[in-house]
Design an enzyme around this catalytic site. Sequence first.
Site, PDB file in Angstrom:
ATOM      1  CD1 TRP A   1      -6.770   3.066  -3.212  1.00  0.00           C
ATOM      2  CD2 TRP A   1      -7.512   4.337  -1.513  1.00  0.00           C
ATOM      3  NE1 TRP A   1      -7.990   2.560  -2.789  1.00  0.00           N
ATOM      4  CE2 TRP A   1      -8.459   3.321  -1.742  1.00  0.00           C
ATOM      5  CE3 TRP A   1      -7.752   5.267  -0.500  1.00  0.00           C
ATOM      6  CZ2 TRP A   1      -9.624   3.202  -0.999  1.00  0.00           C
ATOM      7  CZ3 TRP A   1      -8.920   5.147   0.241  1.00  0.00           C
ATOM      8  CH2 TRP A   1      -9.843   4.113  -0.005  1.00  0.00           C
TER       9      TRP A   1
ATOM     10  CG  HIS B   1       0.393   0.357   0.278  1.00  0.00           C
ATOM     11  ND1 HIS B   1      -0.749   1.128   0.283  1.00  0.00           N
ATOM     12  CD2 HIS B   1       1.436   1.230   0.238  1.00  0.00           C
ATOM     13  CE1 HIS B   1      -0.403   2.406   0.231  1.00  0.00           C
ATOM     14  NE2 HIS B   1       0.902   2.485   0.195  1.00  0.00           N
TER      15      HIS B   1
ATOM     16  CG  ASP C   1      -9.188  -5.448   7.906  1.00  0.00           C
ATOM     17  OD1 ASP C   1      -9.404  -4.317   7.435  1.00  0.00           O
ATOM     18  OD2 ASP C   1      -8.199  -5.707   8.599  1.00  0.00           O
TER      19      ASP C   1
ATOM     20  CG  ASP D   1      -6.050  -2.041   5.441  1.00  0.00           C
ATOM     21  OD1 ASP D   1      -5.039  -1.794   4.773  1.00  0.00           O
ATOM     22  OD2 ASP D   1      -7.213  -1.845   5.031  1.00  0.00           O
TER      23      ASP D   1
ATOM     24  CG  ASP E   1      -2.823  -2.630   0.050  1.00  0.00           C
ATOM     25  OD1 ASP E   1      -2.960  -3.756   0.567  1.00  0.00           O
ATOM     26  OD2 ASP E   1      -2.959  -1.573   0.688  1.00  0.00           O
TER      27      ASP E   1
ATOM     28  CG  HIS F   1      -5.972  -2.993  -1.954  1.00  0.00           C
ATOM     29  ND1 HIS F   1      -5.770  -1.675  -2.272  1.00  0.00           N
ATOM     30  CD2 HIS F   1      -6.290  -3.007  -0.639  1.00  0.00           C
ATOM     31  CE1 HIS F   1      -5.952  -0.924  -1.215  1.00  0.00           C
ATOM     32  NE2 HIS F   1      -6.258  -1.709  -0.199  1.00  0.00           N
TER      33      HIS F   1
ATOM     34  CG  ASP G   1      -2.096   0.675   3.741  1.00  0.00           C
ATOM     35  OD1 ASP G   1      -2.511   1.195   4.795  1.00  0.00           O
ATOM     36  OD2 ASP G   1      -2.756   0.669   2.676  1.00  0.00           O
TER      37      ASP G   1
ATOM     38  CE  LYS H   1      -9.952  -1.228  -0.265  1.00  0.00           C
ATOM     39  NZ  LYS H   1     -10.133  -0.240   0.805  1.00  0.00           N
TER      40      LYS H   1
ATOM     41  CD  GLU I   1      -3.070   1.579  -2.216  1.00  0.00           C
ATOM     42  OE1 GLU I   1      -2.830   2.748  -1.842  1.00  0.00           O
ATOM     43  OE2 GLU I   1      -3.265   0.640  -1.423  1.00  0.00           O
TER      44      GLU I   1
END
Length: 416
Positions: free
Chosen positions: A184, A283, A291, A293, A256, A259, A323, A225, A223
Amino acid sequence: MTNIDNAFNRACERYAELGVDAKAALDALARVSLSIHCWQGDDVAGFEGASALGGGLAVTGAYPGRARTADELRCDLDQAYALIPGRHRLNLHACYAETGGAKVERNELEPRHFERWIDWARETGRGLDFNPTYFSHPKANDGFTLSHPDDAIRRFWIEHGIACRRIAAAMGAATGAPAVTNVWIPDGYKDLPVDRRGPRERLAASLDAVFAEPLDHQLDAVESKLFGIGSESYVVGSHEFYLGYAISRRKVLCLDAGHFHPTEAIADKLSAVFCWLDRVLLHVSRGVRWDSDHVVILSDEVQAIMDELVLGRYVDRTYVGLDYFDASINRVAAWVIGARATLKAMLRALLLPIEALQTAESVEDFTTRLALREDAKALPWGDVWSYFCERQEVPADGRWLAPLRRYEADVLGRRS
Ligand code: RNT
Ligand code: ZN
């Protein structure tokens, strides 16, 4: 017989009425090995002495007890694993190298800098996965790495990727299971670019250079995003870019959950990308507004992902990684909560009355299909989960926080 055994037996009977074998579900759950991310334990700091987290990543909160050394991080991980049922892997980042105080540039990292991690993994019987670290570094400060316009900087990051694949191969060989190496990069622009094409073409060429060496014992993943902090207008490694790259180069695609657009969920993407790809890395994360995460919880979104893996028979083709990073709560608890939530979602998926659902769908009885799914939510899966925890010698829900608080008092609380 304990209360947990009694409740489990009653649950098995209830599930059997629906044609579901709860014992088989537990055996399948025991085979699920999550890749637990090391970086929740120290706020993605690593051990290079980096002063600030880069790459558009942000950790908020100042809960006491952050792991400051590799020994502390391993100790915290051992505590977390003791409260997560099953046998799970560890996902390391290159910035967690142990160089004995020496300054080792990222393009010069070697397997020996991860020797203690590898020894620990072997002693505890855990698999390892790996990530090159393309952030929190002076050569990444302007927001570009593998797609950088400067040849020398690009070359540096290519060499980092090459070094990391060799480290991952050593990890895979030592632990007896392939290590997934996930790439990533943060590359992107805050504001509207003039040239969207150049960086993407450079990234494709850089990735080809990183992946050129054939290696056993490791697998490459890429990965995507949508945006990061400071790269809101353009991210070089977008979903379309990596989907095409992974298909054309036969790589693992990393999805993810945080993402994509806030209302865009990844569950429905699985059966689409699996038409073209052998394997997917997840992920599992939780996006909240800006955010991507937050700590994973047992949300509808995570449930939908696990349902898809089971219904589509993709479990064996999927690496399930976690993640997220939260510094506002006990960090060991964050690991435990997210991992247990992910496993619970997997268990609930494995306990779905699949045959009845399939039959309903095949005769276009969509009323039954919806009713069965809704009713399944209130089935006694919690009793099956408690039994699983007991069988795996891990405290059931409601019982794991007390030992964690003792660890907090005895270990985390003593860190200044
Ligand atoms: C960043 C990506 C990436 C990182 C880790 C630390 O947006 O999700 O996976 O979280 O590499
Ligand atoms: Zn991620």
